[in-house]
Scaffold this motif. Structure first.
Motif, PDB file in Angstrom:
ATOM      1  N   ALA A  33      20.558 -38.133 -19.906  1.00  0.00           N
ATOM      2  CA  ALA A  33      21.064 -38.377 -18.550  1.00  0.00           C
ATOM      3  C   ALA A  33      20.060 -39.155 -17.710  1.00  0.00           C
ATOM      4  O   ALA A  33      20.447 -39.889 -16.806  1.00  0.00           O
ATOM      5  N   LYS A  77      22.304 -42.138 -16.184  1.00  0.00           N
ATOM      6  CA  LYS A  77      22.616 -42.118 -14.754  1.00  0.00           C
ATOM      7  C   LYS A  77      22.205 -43.431 -14.083  1.00  0.00           C
ATOM      8  O   LYS A  77      22.936 -43.973 -13.262  1.00  0.00           O
ATOM      9  N   GLU A 111      13.113 -34.577 -18.820  1.00  0.00           N
ATOM     10  CA  GLU A 111      14.428 -34.132 -19.282  1.00  0.00           C
ATOM     11  C   GLU A 111      14.282 -33.277 -20.537  1.00  0.00           C
ATOM     12  O   GLU A 111      13.510 -33.600 -21.432  1.00  0.00           O
ATOM     13  N   MET A 162      18.967 -30.845 -18.935  1.00  0.00           N
ATOM     14  CA  MET A 162      18.658 -30.792 -17.526  1.00  0.00           C
ATOM     15  C   MET A 162      17.588 -31.804 -17.210  1.00  0.00           C
ATOM     16  O   MET A 162      16.766 -32.136 -18.063  1.00  0.00           O
ATOM     17  N   VAL A 191      24.586 -32.099 -21.731  1.00  0.00           N
ATOM     18  CA  VAL A 191      24.365 -33.525 -21.497  1.00  0.00           C
ATOM     19  C   VAL A 191      22.934 -33.877 -21.902  1.00  0.00           C
ATOM     20  O   VAL A 191      21.992 -33.186 -21.536  1.00  0.00           O
ATOM     21  N   ASP A 215      18.759 -31.227 -11.893  1.00  0.00           N
ATOM     22  CA  ASP A 215      20.156 -31.538 -12.195  1.00  0.00           C
ATOM     23  C   ASP A 215      20.467 -30.764 -13.463  1.00  0.00           C
ATOM     24  O   ASP A 215      20.045 -31.137 -14.559  1.00  0.00           O
ATOM     25  N   ILE A 216      21.184 -29.663 -13.308  1.00  0.00           N
ATOM     26  CA  ILE A 216      21.468 -28.764 -14.430  1.00  0.00           C
ATOM     27  C   ILE A 216      22.894 -29.037 -14.899  1.00  0.00           C
ATOM     28  O   ILE A 216      23.863 -28.739 -14.196  1.00  0.00           O
ATOM     29  N   ARG A 217      22.990 -29.628 -16.078  1.00  0.00           N
ATOM     30  CA  ARG A 217      24.284 -30.024 -16.624  1.00  0.00           C
ATOM     31  C   ARG A 217      24.277 -29.744 -18.124  1.00  0.00           C
ATOM     32  O   ARG A 217      23.903 -30.593 -18.930  1.00  0.00           O
ATOM     33  N   PRO A 218      24.658 -28.520 -18.512  1.00  0.00           N
ATOM     34  CA  PRO A 218      24.599 -28.126 -19.922  1.00  0.00           C
ATOM     35  C   PRO A 218      25.369 -29.094 -20.830  1.00  0.00           C
ATOM     36  O   PRO A 218      26.435 -29.589 -20.482  1.00  0.00           O
TER      37      PRO A 218
END
Length: 98
Positions: A83, A87, A44, A1, A80, A75-78
């Motif tokens: 990022a 990004k 992060e 995240m 990853v 930005d919660i994206r398990p």
């Protein structure tokens, strides 16, 4: 995240730079990937470790000022990782196409 956050000392006068520097010092000491710009610090990691850093940074402000404003975007994206860098690289790649 990824978390982008800012902490603002309230009730401690006009010059808030020293207090903010203490919060950023905590972020940098965490060992997590991070960046600081004029408006936000981005960090992060996993949920618990990132939120622990945000809490510690907030506590650093409250040790100096009677009140703290906190702005947080996540930005919660398990699953990853990296990022924060990838990004930006994606956007730069698209910009280079023009």
């Amino acid at each position: 995240m990824i978390i982008a956050f800012s902490v603002t000392p309230l009730g401690a006068g006009v010059d808030v730079g020293r207090a903010v520097a203490e919060a950023v010092r905590i972020v940098r000491a965490s060992g997590l990937p991070n960046r600081t710009d004029a408006m936000f610090t981005t960090i992060e990691g996993e949920w618990d470790e990132v939120m622990a850093v945000v809490k510690a940074a907030t506590d650093a402000i409250l040790a100096i000022a009677p009140r703290c404003g906190l702005v947080l975007k996540a930005d919660i994206r398990p699953g990853v990782t990296d990022a924060m860098t990838s990004k930006v690289e994606t956007v730069e790649r698209y910009l280079a196409e023009e």
